[in-house]
Design an enzyme around this catalytic site. Sequence first.
Site, short mmCIF file in Angstrom:
data_model
loop_
_atom_site.label_atom_id
_atom_site.label_comp_id
_atom_site.label_asym_id
_atom_site.label_seq_id
_atom_site.Cartn_x
_atom_site.Cartn_y
_atom_site.Cartn_z
N ASP A 78 10.29 -2.66 29.24
CA ASP A 78 9.10 -3.45 28.94
C ASP A 78 7.85 -2.59 29.09
O ASP A 78 7.92 -1.37 28.97
CB ASP A 78 9.06 -4.69 29.84
CG ASP A 78 8.55 -5.92 29.11
OD1 ASP A 78 7.39 -5.90 28.65
OD2 ASP A 78 9.30 -6.89 28.99
N HIS A 100 2.80 -8.02 29.69
CA HIS A 100 4.09 -8.52 29.22
C HIS A 100 5.20 -8.23 30.23
O HIS A 100 5.98 -9.13 30.59
CB HIS A 100 4.39 -7.87 27.88
CG HIS A 100 5.53 -8.46 27.12
ND1 HIS A 100 6.84 -8.09 27.35
CD2 HIS A 100 5.57 -9.37 26.11
CE1 HIS A 100 7.63 -8.75 26.52
NE2 HIS A 100 6.88 -9.54 25.76
N SER A 140 10.26 -13.62 24.00
CA SER A 140 10.11 -12.69 25.12
C SER A 140 10.20 -13.42 26.45
O SER A 140 10.66 -12.85 27.45
CB SER A 140 8.75 -11.99 25.06
OG SER A 140 8.77 -10.89 24.19
#
Length: 771
Positions: free
Chosen positions: A187, A240, A548
């Site tokens: 990530d 994220h 996600s």
Amino acid sequence: MTYHWWDVYKLRAPSAGKESPSSSSSTRYCTMASLANLLVSLLLIAIFSPTPILCYLNQASVRVQQGATNTSAYHTYIVLVEPPPFNADEDMYHHCYESFLPSSRDGDSGKARLVHSYTKVFSGFATMLTDGELDAVAKKPGFVRAFKEKTRYLMTTRTPKFLGLRNSTGFWRDASYGKGVIVGLLDTGIYAKHGSFDDRDIPSPPARWKGSCKATRCNNKLIGAKSFVKHEDTDDEDGHGTHTSSTAAGNFIINASYHGMAAGTASGVAPGAHIAMYKVCNSVGCYESDILAGLDAAIKDGVDVLSISIGLGDKFDKDPIAIGLFSAMSKGIVVVCSGGNDGAEPHSIKNDAPWLITVAAGSVDRSFDVGVNLGNGMSLHGEALNQVAKPMSKMYPLLYSEAQRDCNYMLNHVVAQKIVVCDSEAPWFVDSILQAGAAGVVLVNKASDGYTVTLDDDNSGVVQMSAVLRAYAASSSSRWARASFSYHNTFLGYRPAPVVASFSSRGPSKHFPGVLKPDILAPGLNILAASPWTESKIGPFNILSGTSMAAPHISGVAALIKGLHPDWSPAAVKSAMMTTAYVVNSTGGSVLDEKHGKADAYAMGVGHVNPTRAADPGLVYDLGVIDYAGYICWLLGDRGLATIVRNKSLTCAKLPKVRDVELNYPTITVPLKPTALMVNRTVTNVGPPSSTYVAKLDMPKSLTARVTPNKLVFSKAGEKKTFSVSVSGKGVHGQKHVEGSLSWVSTRHVVRSPIIAVPNLPESPPSQESF
């Protein structure tokens, strides 16, 4: 007599491996009559010459002529090569890879041109080459295949309870909250100082852990953090990675909220598990060479579960990431991937290789509720991230233009003391509208989004809602086209739930339609999780949506299952989740899609994950490398087998070819035709040693199915039973496929598999030349 590079390498002086190699050399192979002369000569060369170590038989130097190619047109290529026939160390691999690289007259070294070296995802490397240099490299013995690097992109409190997880009770307690399991994530990095990554009640990592942590804070929770993005540390500048990692395995935090919304105790799905972050992306995107480097490290380090919220879409023999993930699976790692955010169009699913768990996104039973009260007495449902304590005291005129729906066009009008209605897909200039004195802004979905409201604007006075308001604003007279807002904060128990989100990509796979994708549905709409911006407007928690966000929920469930069943294969873990998923929503009806129609298997896979039942599935559909190899032989032949499986002891001549419909998957996909097609499946008993299961078919009238035998009797744990399913039928006008299901039912378990019958489903593999 012919000799190999590794025989010489073993005789090298210890210091020789540290020298900087040069790519300028004379011949790199030799056939000599005397073994003694060969060893003496090559030993001297190995000690005193800067020549790279030879990797393969008959390895000849290739020099690129200056002017023969545009040397400025460099691209990053991922190059697969054959592995040595023994366990080479990192230094040996590195020198081997350097020997592949061409030299130019200015004496540039191969070492300087290596971007990454890979040893676990496959034998290979990433390097900068011109097209002409690539042609030269491809002629060298040992070369397998090269891929031009692509850029991939990210798929971007309440959920444990929604998933049936309760503190100190039941499955969560029995699975020890995932303690001892290592969840790795590829990530954007991690904000290590966040409270979600405190190590309260977290034991030391298991002895098998081989990784290292280079974050600003490392402990028993965050045991691994490495960056593979050039010139960047492991910090998360995007948000994220912090969000996904805390969703999968963040520790408990009380009094978590987003500006008072979604208040409660936040935690990941496996709050006791360890986290290892491999930074392979930033806000720009994710380069394939970096992804593979992170994946290579994760395999070496010893992760148990790998969570990847990055889009992969190529055919898997053309996708180096999917090939690398096959290696991860073959080493026992459960690989979970997001299904993609390309919306409700068929064939939009990403990450469709059968060795991956592909996750769709759905809603939870929580709403950030705002009533949009209309002049005609009706009240419509909206949502807002930033709410005030009191409702509007009066109604305001609605300003809406059917011809000019974008928010920026509204600035051409007088917006003061009006509620502006504009499109959520073009929300720019909302700040300017509010600054111009608007009483509020309603961002309205496009029609294809249906009832999915993806919250992404945290301005006070902004409400987001479905397209229902647009018709009212356009058709009502100016006298009645008025509205006000009433704020209800966070509403729990919102129904129906779950609902498949409009952005969640749909199957079937355009490359491999014979295997159902996505696999399973998990929460992915308006998910609260950790944020790196603790001192900013956003704060320590943020609300994001996407597949996600769905993938780490499944990664957390996989960690819990691995904690209870550490010896289960990735396929067994996957099967346990799939065969126990539910297809009923909170109202008692079917799980719905974004338009509140019945969701089909290409929207939600087998259904919504049910962690408690997945811990004890009764039976599993297991798969291993040999099973996948047979499938790859049927689909792609020896070339595909060599590229993906990379095991010289396996050839398609020695393996039974496994059709897609015969792959021992927890779902059954068959052609829809009037003549019956029979497929076989094998289940493994992971429940009580002595148990009996009876087949139960739930089929529409247009399908006929038969199961043989219709009863399975087990006498011990681990016992396997094979059965056959024959399906025939006819299409129904307007339907692109027909669905039914097979359930194996015992006194304790229901093991459900969807049956999907598809018109014109290919019964033979595509031409292998296309691969």
